[in-house]
Scaffold this motif. Sequence first.
Motif, mmCIF file in Angstrom:
data_model
loop_
_atom_site.group_PDB
_atom_site.id
_atom_site.type_symbol
_atom_site.label_atom_id
_atom_site.label_comp_id
_atom_site.label_asym_id
_atom_site.label_seq_id
_atom_site.Cartn_x
_atom_site.Cartn_y
_atom_site.Cartn_z
ATOM 1 N N UNK A 88 6.816 22.029 5.150
ATOM 2 C CA UNK A 88 5.570 21.517 5.713
ATOM 3 C C UNK A 88 4.356 22.281 5.225
ATOM 4 N N UNK A 89 4.462 23.609 5.212
ATOM 5 C CA UNK A 89 3.360 24.444 4.745
ATOM 6 C C UNK A 89 3.076 24.199 3.270
ATOM 7 N N UNK A 128 -8.728 23.358 -0.814
ATOM 8 C CA UNK A 128 -8.031 24.541 -0.312
ATOM 9 C C UNK A 128 -8.946 25.735 -0.116
ATOM 10 N N UNK A 129 -9.952 25.893 -0.958
ATOM 11 C CA UNK A 129 -10.836 27.051 -0.834
ATOM 12 C C UNK A 129 -11.836 26.892 0.303
ATOM 13 N N UNK A 130 -11.853 25.724 0.943
ATOM 14 C CA UNK A 130 -12.793 25.477 2.036
ATOM 15 C C UNK A 130 -12.133 25.502 3.409
ATOM 16 N N UNK A 131 -10.842 25.183 3.461
ATOM 17 C CA UNK A 131 -10.133 25.025 4.730
ATOM 18 C C UNK A 131 -9.052 26.091 4.854
ATOM 19 N N UNK A 132 -9.035 26.802 5.987
ATOM 20 C CA UNK A 132 -8.014 27.811 6.226
ATOM 21 C C UNK A 132 -6.740 27.162 6.764
ATOM 22 N N UNK A 133 -5.596 27.777 6.448
ATOM 23 C CA UNK A 133 -4.312 27.310 6.965
ATOM 24 C C UNK A 133 -3.718 28.385 7.875
ATOM 25 N N UNK A 191 8.175 36.582 12.940
ATOM 26 C CA UNK A 191 8.481 37.728 13.796
ATOM 27 C C UNK A 191 8.122 39.058 13.124
ATOM 28 N N UNK A 192 8.512 39.229 11.866
ATOM 29 C CA UNK A 192 8.334 40.506 11.181
ATOM 30 C C UNK A 192 7.199 40.432 10.159
ATOM 31 N N UNK A 193 6.856 41.590 9.636
ATOM 32 C CA UNK A 193 5.825 41.649 8.592
ATOM 33 C C UNK A 193 6.286 40.918 7.336
ATOM 34 N N UNK A 194 7.589 40.962 7.049
ATOM 35 C CA UNK A 194 8.087 40.236 5.882
ATOM 36 C C UNK A 194 7.987 38.724 6.088
ATOM 37 N N UNK A 195 8.214 38.262 7.316
ATOM 38 C CA UNK A 195 7.988 36.842 7.619
ATOM 39 C C UNK A 195 6.535 36.475 7.340
ATOM 40 N N UNK A 196 5.627 37.329 7.743
ATOM 41 C CA UNK A 196 4.209 37.088 7.471
ATOM 42 C C UNK A 196 3.954 37.017 5.973
ATOM 43 N N UNK A 197 4.511 37.981 5.249
ATOM 44 C CA UNK A 197 4.303 38.051 3.800
ATOM 45 C C UNK A 197 4.796 36.765 3.130
ATOM 46 N N UNK A 198 5.999 36.313 3.507
ATOM 47 C CA UNK A 198 6.565 35.096 2.918
ATOM 48 C C UNK A 198 5.715 33.877 3.247
ATOM 49 N N UNK A 199 5.252 33.810 4.491
ATOM 50 C CA UNK A 199 4.466 32.650 4.916
ATOM 51 C C UNK A 199 3.137 32.592 4.180
ATOM 52 N N UNK A 200 2.513 33.735 3.998
ATOM 53 C CA UNK A 200 1.247 33.780 3.259
ATOM 54 C C UNK A 200 1.481 33.464 1.786
ATOM 55 N N UNK A 201 2.619 33.898 1.255
ATOM 56 C CA UNK A 201 2.948 33.586 -0.141
ATOM 57 C C UNK A 201 3.062 32.085 -0.368
ATOM 58 N N UNK A 230 -4.334 38.548 -2.011
ATOM 59 C CA UNK A 230 -3.746 38.753 -3.331
ATOM 60 C C UNK A 230 -2.277 38.349 -3.401
ATOM 61 N N UNK A 231 -1.671 38.013 -2.261
ATOM 62 C CA UNK A 231 -0.266 37.613 -2.262
ATOM 63 C C UNK A 231 -0.122 36.276 -2.967
#
Length: 543
Positions: free
Chosen positions: A360-361, A374-379, A386-396, A474-475
């Motif tokens: 979906x993302x 994309x450069x105008x709208x935040x997602x 749950x974890x910082x790695x989950x955050x990292x993957x989601x932002x990637x 930068x991710x």
Amino acid sequence: MPRKLYFLGSASTLGIIVVVSLWWSTVLWSLVLVGPIVLLGVYDILQRKHTLLRIYPVIGHGRYVMELLRPEIQQYFVEDNINGTPLSRELRSIVYQRAKGALDTLPFGTQRDVYRVGYEWLNHSLSPTQALEQEPRVNIGTEQCTKPYAASRLNISAMSFGALSRNAIRALNKGAKEGGCYHNTGEGGLSPYHLEFGADVVWQIGTGYFGCRTREGNFDPAKFQQNAARDSVRMIEIKLSQGAKPGHGGILPGAKVTEEIATIRGVPPGLDVISPPAHTAFSDPTGLLSFVQTLRELSGGKPVGFKLCVGDPVEFMGICKAIVSTGILPDFITVDGGEGGTGAAPLEFSNSVGTPLREGLTLVHHTLLGCGLRDKIRIIAAGKVVTAFHMFKTIALGADVCNSARAMMISLGCIQARRCHDNTCPTGIATQDSQRSRSVYVMGKAKRVARYHGDTIASFLELLGAAGLKTGDEISPRHVLRRVDPVTVKSYAEIYPAIEPGAFLRKDVDERYLAAWSAANATSFRGDAITCDSGSGLNTPTV
């Protein structure tokens, strides 16, 4: 030898107790037996660390005993669990440890099978950077927004007062204030407990329009304007659907609908509250964007966006076509994964409806790129983060900001008893039973929420440093690797190939999205065709 001595000593002690008990009076024996239990029960009731023990004095210790005795069997990947199942023990432990301020280091190194299909890891750098001490904020707000908001990378996802108790909401709000993140109200309306401690609040407007509702259940502009003007309300989120039960309205069982909740929501007390599956304020993509513009004007220029769990790609692409044709920009889009949880949802909806977060993302991110938006709208993304790695993957994969609900509840002390729907939550978090909910110690639990948020953000910044990066901006997809079969490893960049900015507007549509884009229509969620013969728009690699 030590075992024999232990058994001999135990047998001797038992014999002495039996002999002595024959000489003591019945009353004295009762005091010796019952007295310590009574004292333990009094201590449990007065202590504030464990809500479970305050509600279930003495017998509540049985849970902690069983935790010590149960086998050390762990499920490592939350992604492996089917929709709606609890988090693995490992992930719960991470949340508990961070919430309590304990060390979350792991002895003996990696405890996962790094060669199993689906294993993922971060592509670190041989030239790491020093981790930042302070989290850079993410600005949310287009040029059409006059009051942009600077958000944390991790925030408290939507949970309503009604689904959660007043003390649970108060603790989350206080924790958000101390931790420096926002607190999403959920669709249950803007309660006094969301405002009590002055935390940044995202007011969610669902199909029931709670907090801005007419007697007939329609949207009331005057009520909305009054509540949206509050200083604590920093953003407005229109809920189209949620991952736990997409296509189904919100559910609050009648047992939880107290007089207070009925007043806040504008509904009769004691009856089940079933929100309509669809909005009445609009019926097509163009109408949705007009509603976004209306709410932004009524709120005085605050950021307004919408939340959805992706279904048919044609529908979201129709929204993007409407954005291009009308020029009305939502300030953010929240993508909820089908793996999201809730206190009450039909089984089939929890397990079998809704696109998982990754697909979906990716669809939302790629479509916005293709439309030059994309450069105008935040997602914003949610779905068992749950974890910082989950955050990292989601932002990637394209997110700017992450929301978490389940982990925030666990930091409060939720044990995932799964009694949210029947008003008998054993920790006083997901109940309206006053005897249970009053046992939640707000100030202590708020500190746990703030610590979990702070430690997870600190870990996220350390991951950035390990990857040789300074900020989350930068991710990129190349930073995350996944074993797609026993002998093949691919990066997210290979699994989810990028889209050139503006490609869709130049009629250079990737074949993955061509059929859905061709069928999408700015004036109908259904598009020009009910179904597409090919090109779902969802890239699911073979693993």
